[in-house]
Write a protein that holds these residues in place. Structure first.
Motif, PDB file in Angstrom:
ATOM      1  N   GLU A   8      42.429  37.738  46.015  1.00 32.95           N
ATOM      2  CA  GLU A   8      43.634  37.057  45.536  1.00 32.95           C
ATOM      3  C   GLU A   8      43.678  35.618  46.027  1.00 32.95           C
ATOM      4  O   GLU A   8      44.058  34.715  45.290  1.00 32.95           O
ATOM      5  CB  GLU A   8      44.878  37.820  45.974  1.00 32.95           C
ATOM      6  N   GLN A  11      41.113  33.713  44.036  1.00 33.72           N
ATOM      7  CA  GLN A  11      41.634  33.543  42.690  1.00 33.72           C
ATOM      8  C   GLN A  11      42.679  32.431  42.664  1.00 33.72           C
ATOM      9  O   GLN A  11      42.648  31.560  41.801  1.00 33.72           O
ATOM     10  CB  GLN A  11      42.244  34.857  42.197  1.00 33.72           C
ATOM     11  N   LYS A  93      41.826  37.030  36.413  1.00 31.43           N
ATOM     12  CA  LYS A  93      42.840  38.089  36.473  1.00 31.43           C
ATOM     13  C   LYS A  93      42.283  39.406  35.941  1.00 31.43           C
ATOM     14  O   LYS A  93      42.490  40.463  36.546  1.00 31.43           O
ATOM     15  CB  LYS A  93      44.083  37.686  35.685  1.00 31.43           C
ATOM     16  N   ASP A  97      41.923  42.882  38.039  1.00 29.88           N
ATOM     17  CA  ASP A  97      42.545  44.100  37.512  1.00 29.88           C
ATOM     18  C   ASP A  97      41.507  45.185  37.262  1.00 29.88           C
ATOM     19  O   ASP A  97      41.733  46.361  37.588  1.00 29.88           O
ATOM     20  CB  ASP A  97      43.302  43.797  36.208  1.00 29.88           C
TER      21      ASP A  97
END
Length: 164
Positions: A8, A11, A93, A97
């Motif tokens: 995260e 990202q 993303k 996921d």
């Protein structure tokens, strides 16, 4: 859990960097740059070609064609940059996921089946985005070439001897 936070964080850093690049590109004031450059070309032409109004007009027409190309290419590059940024964001993303979904699999067979679906979806996404980027690039190139082509046609028409 640490891997998720690292992913995260990575990202978020990638998205922030892409947005910063996009923001910097958006700050370019092409209208002002073109206006200033045109004024300089006009002043130089008037000084260099005093009494030669046709040459000055031709130089200004050439500059205007180049300025239109500059604006079209800058605008196209901005749109392409936005597309790349948006696609990168969506891809990151989707990867995160997909990783979370894969981690929830209860069997190897389930994981392989899911991985195959993800790979197919990713391939379809890349092909669609590639097509979109190609169309946008061609549109930008065509918009950029049109004023140059028009100026060249006008130059040949002006150089053509008058019929008797």
């Amino acid at each position: 859990m640490a891997a998720k936070k690292t992913t995260e964080h990575t990202q978020a850093k990638q998205i922030d960097a892409a947005k910063a690049s996009q923001d910097a590109f958006a700050m370019i004031d092409t209208k002002k740059t073109v206006k200033t450059a045109r004024e300089q070309v006009e002043a130089a032409s008037k000084t260099l070609f005093t009494g030669h109004d046709q040459v000055t007009a031709f130089n200004l027409a050439a500059f205007d064609a180049c300025a239109t190309v500059f604006e079209a290419m800058t605008g196209g590059a901005k749109k392409l940059g936005e597309e790349v940024t948006d696609y990168t964001h969506k891809s990151i993303k989707a990867s995160v996921d997909n990783g979370q979904v894969l981690m929830a699999c209860t069997s190897v067979d389930e994981a392989f089946e899911l991985r195959n679906k993800m790979t197919s979806a990713a391939f379809d996404s890349v092909v669609a985005q590639g097509t979109k980027m190609t169309e946008l690039s061609l549109k930008t190139a065509n918009e950029g070439w049109a004023p140059v082509q028009g100026h060249i046609q006008n130059a040949f028409a002006a150089a053509k001897p008058a019929s008797t």
